[in-house]
Write an enzyme that holds these catalytic residues in place. Structure first.
Site, short mmCIF file in Angstrom:
data_model
loop_
_atom_site.label_atom_id
_atom_site.label_comp_id
_atom_site.label_asym_id
_atom_site.label_seq_id
_atom_site.Cartn_x
_atom_site.Cartn_y
_atom_site.Cartn_z
N LYS A 191 1.30 28.45 61.76
CA LYS A 191 0.17 27.96 60.99
C LYS A 191 -0.97 27.20 61.89
O LYS A 191 -2.30 27.42 61.63
CB LYS A 191 0.35 27.04 59.90
CG LYS A 191 0.92 27.96 58.81
CD LYS A 191 1.44 26.96 57.61
CE LYS A 191 1.49 27.67 56.28
NZ LYS A 191 1.98 26.53 55.27
N GLY B 282 5.82 12.93 53.05
CA GLY B 282 5.70 14.19 53.82
C GLY B 282 4.40 14.19 54.29
O GLY B 282 3.46 14.26 53.50
N ALA B 283 4.32 14.65 55.53
CA ALA B 283 3.00 14.82 56.11
C ALA B 283 3.05 16.13 57.05
O ALA B 283 2.39 15.86 58.20
CB ALA B 283 2.51 13.56 56.65
N GLY B 284 3.85 16.95 56.84
CA GLY B 284 3.73 18.14 57.78
C GLY B 284 3.13 19.13 57.33
O GLY B 284 1.79 18.70 56.71
N GLY C 185 7.41 23.65 42.77
CA GLY C 185 6.33 24.17 43.74
C GLY C 185 6.10 25.72 43.44
O GLY C 185 5.25 26.38 44.18
P1 NAD Z 1 7.32 20.37 57.95
O1 NAD Z 1 8.44 20.26 58.63
O2 NAD Z 1 5.92 20.53 58.43
O3 NAD Z 1 7.05 18.69 57.14
C1 NAD Z 1 8.31 18.16 56.59
C2 NAD Z 1 7.79 16.51 56.26
O4 NAD Z 1 8.81 15.98 55.50
C3 NAD Z 1 7.31 15.98 57.50
O5 NAD Z 1 6.44 14.93 56.90
C4 NAD Z 1 8.73 15.08 57.94
O6 NAD Z 1 8.39 13.80 58.57
C5 NAD Z 1 9.22 14.91 56.34
N1 NAD Z 1 10.69 14.84 56.34
C6 NAD Z 1 11.32 15.65 56.86
N2 NAD Z 1 12.72 15.37 56.49
C7 NAD Z 1 12.84 14.14 55.80
C8 NAD Z 1 14.00 13.48 55.07
N3 NAD Z 1 15.05 13.88 55.32
N4 NAD Z 1 13.33 12.29 54.64
C9 NAD Z 1 12.05 12.19 54.36
N5 NAD Z 1 11.10 12.88 54.98
C10 NAD Z 1 11.45 13.88 55.76
O7 NAD Z 1 7.39 21.26 56.55
P2 NAD Z 1 6.21 21.98 55.64
O8 NAD Z 1 5.92 23.28 56.13
O9 NAD Z 1 5.26 20.98 55.45
O10 NAD Z 1 7.40 22.21 54.44
C11 NAD Z 1 7.74 21.09 53.67
C12 NAD Z 1 8.15 21.86 52.16
O11 NAD Z 1 7.12 22.27 51.61
C13 NAD Z 1 9.43 22.91 52.45
O12 NAD Z 1 10.46 22.79 51.52
C14 NAD Z 1 8.47 24.24 52.10
O13 NAD Z 1 9.32 25.35 51.64
C15 NAD Z 1 7.69 23.68 51.14
N6 NAD Z 1 6.32 24.46 50.76
C16 NAD Z 1 6.11 24.88 49.55
C17 NAD Z 1 5.05 25.53 49.33
C18 NAD Z 1 4.72 26.16 48.07
O14 NAD Z 1 3.70 27.14 47.79
N7 NAD Z 1 5.32 25.75 46.76
C19 NAD Z 1 3.96 25.75 50.37
C20 NAD Z 1 4.32 25.29 51.79
C21 NAD Z 1 5.44 24.71 52.12
#
Ligand code: NAD
Length: 290
Positions: free
Chosen positions: A73, A135-137, A260
C-alpha cells in the site's frame, strides 16, 4: 466465466501477499456479472520485490485498474504517476486506475471513505463528534484522516509504543495542519487517559486487528463501565463477524456495534466506481457474500 470472458474483456488486478483468502475477486466479479460489464478481476500474489515489475505489467498490458493490499500500500507510491488528495494525505494507496489503459496510473485510497460510508449506513455521523481510536497502521490512518476530512471535531488516537507510533505522530500532525479537526496521540499504556477519552466520545473505533486471529480472544476494552448506552463501537475486523470487543460492547449495552464488513464492502464499491464508472450493486453483493 467462460461464457463471459472473450477477446474484449478488460482486466482488473489485485496485487498483495498473502491474498488467496480475499473476498475482493468474488465481490467484483459477481458485480461485473450482475451489471453485464465486460471486466474480469484476478488476484496476483505480489510482494514488495515483484511490485515494480507488476506495475510495469499493469501499464504494458493495459490492465484497467488494480486494488493494492499489504504489503504494497505504501511501497507502490513511487511507481505511480499521480495520487488523489486523500491518498497523498494518508500516504497509502489501495486502488489504482489506468484510464483507458493509457498507462497514466493514479493512486486512490478508499479504506477511509469506505469506513465512513459504513458508519453512515448505520446512521452514525462523525461530523462534530469526539472520536476515540486505537490503531494507526494502514487502516487506522486512512480512517483517522477521512474522519477528520469529514468534520470530526476531535480525534483522540491511542497506540501502543511500537513501530507504528511514529506514523501515528505524523498522522496527528497532518490532521492538525490540514483539517479543522483537533487530533491527539497518547500511548495506549495510559489506561486512565484511554478510559477518560472514551467517556467523552460518542464513537470508539478499534483499527488494530486485535480480535482477529491469533488475537481472537483479546479485546482492548474489558471494563463494563467504559461502555455506555450512547457509545457507538466500530471494529474494523470482519472475521470473526463479532469480535470479543463487539460482543462485550453489545452485552454491556452499547448504542450500536459495527463490524468491518461494511467497510470492506464500501471500500470495494468505491474502487469499483473508479474502475468502471458504475455503482456496485451493493445490496446484491451484501446478500450474496455477507
Ligand atoms: P497495521 O499492521 O498497519 O496496523 C495495526 C495497528 O494496530 C498499529 O497501529 C499497531 O500499533 C496496532 N496494534 C497491533 N497490535 C496491537 C495490540 N496487541 N494492541 C494494541 N494495538 C496493537 O494493520 P492494518 O493494515 O491497519 O490492519 C489492521 C486491521 O484492520 C486488520 O485486522 C485488518 O484485517 C483490518 N482491515 C479491515 C479492512 C476492512 O475493510 N474492514 C480494511 C483494511 C484493514
Amino acid at each position: 466465466m467462460t461464457e463471459r470472458i472473450d477477446g474484449h474483456t478488460l482486466l482488473i488486478s489485485l496485487i498483495a501477499t498473502p491474498i488467496r483468502h480475499s473476498l475482493s475477486p468474488t465481490m467484483h466479479n459477481e458485480a461485473f456479472a450482475k451489471l453485464g460489464l465486460d471486466y474480469a478481476y484476478m488476484a496476483f500474489e505480489v510482494g514488495n520485490e515483484e511490485l515494480k515489475d507488476a506495475v510495469q505489467g499493469i501499464r504494458a498490458l493495459g490492465i484497467r485498474g488494480s486494488n493494492v493490499s499489504m504489503p504494497n500500500k505504501q511501497a507502490i507510491i513511487p511507481y505511480l504517476d499521480e495520487l488523489s488528495p486523500a491518498a497523498k494525505l494518508v500516504g497509502a494507496v489501495n486502488t489504482v486506475t489506468n484510464k483507458d489503459g493509457k498507462g497514466h496510473l493514479v493512486g486512490h485510497v478508499t479504506d477511509g471513505t469506505g469506513a465512513m460510508r459504513a458508519l453512515k449506513e448505520e446512521g452514525v455521523e462523525v461530523k462534530d463528534q469526539i472520536v476515540t481510536m486505537t490503531g494507526a497502521g494502514g487502516a487506522g490512518t486512512a480512517i483517522a484522516i477521512q474522519a477528520a476530512l469529514d468534520g470530526a471535531k476531535e480525534l483522540r488516537i491511542f497506540n501502543i509504543n511500537d513501530q507504528h507510533y511514529k506514523n501515528a505522530e505524523e498522522t496527528v500532525k497532518k490532521i492538525n495542519e490540514n483539517t479543522d479537526c483537533t487530533a491527539t496521540l497518547t500511548d495506549l499504556s495510559d489506561q486512565t487517559a484511554f478510559k477518560q477519552s472514551i467517556s467523552e466520545s460518542s464513537i470508539y473505533i478499534d483499527a488494530t486487528g486485535v480480535g482477529m486471529k491469533p488475537l481472537q480472544e483479546e479485546s482492548l476494552i474489558n471494563d463494563p463501565e467504559v461502555i455506555r448506552p450512547d457509545l457507538v463501537v466500530f471494529d474494523v475486523v470482519y472475521i470473526p463477524k463479532e469480535t470479543k470487543l463487539l460482543k462485550f460492547a453489545r452485552e454491556n449495552g452499547a448504542k450500536k456495534t459495527i463490524n468491518g464488513l461494511g467497510m470492506m464492502l464500501y471500500q470495494g464499491a468505491e474502487a469499483f466506481k473508479h474502475f468502471t464508472g458504475e455503482d456496485m450493486p451493493v445490496d446484491y453483493i451484501k446478500e450474496l457474500l455477507f
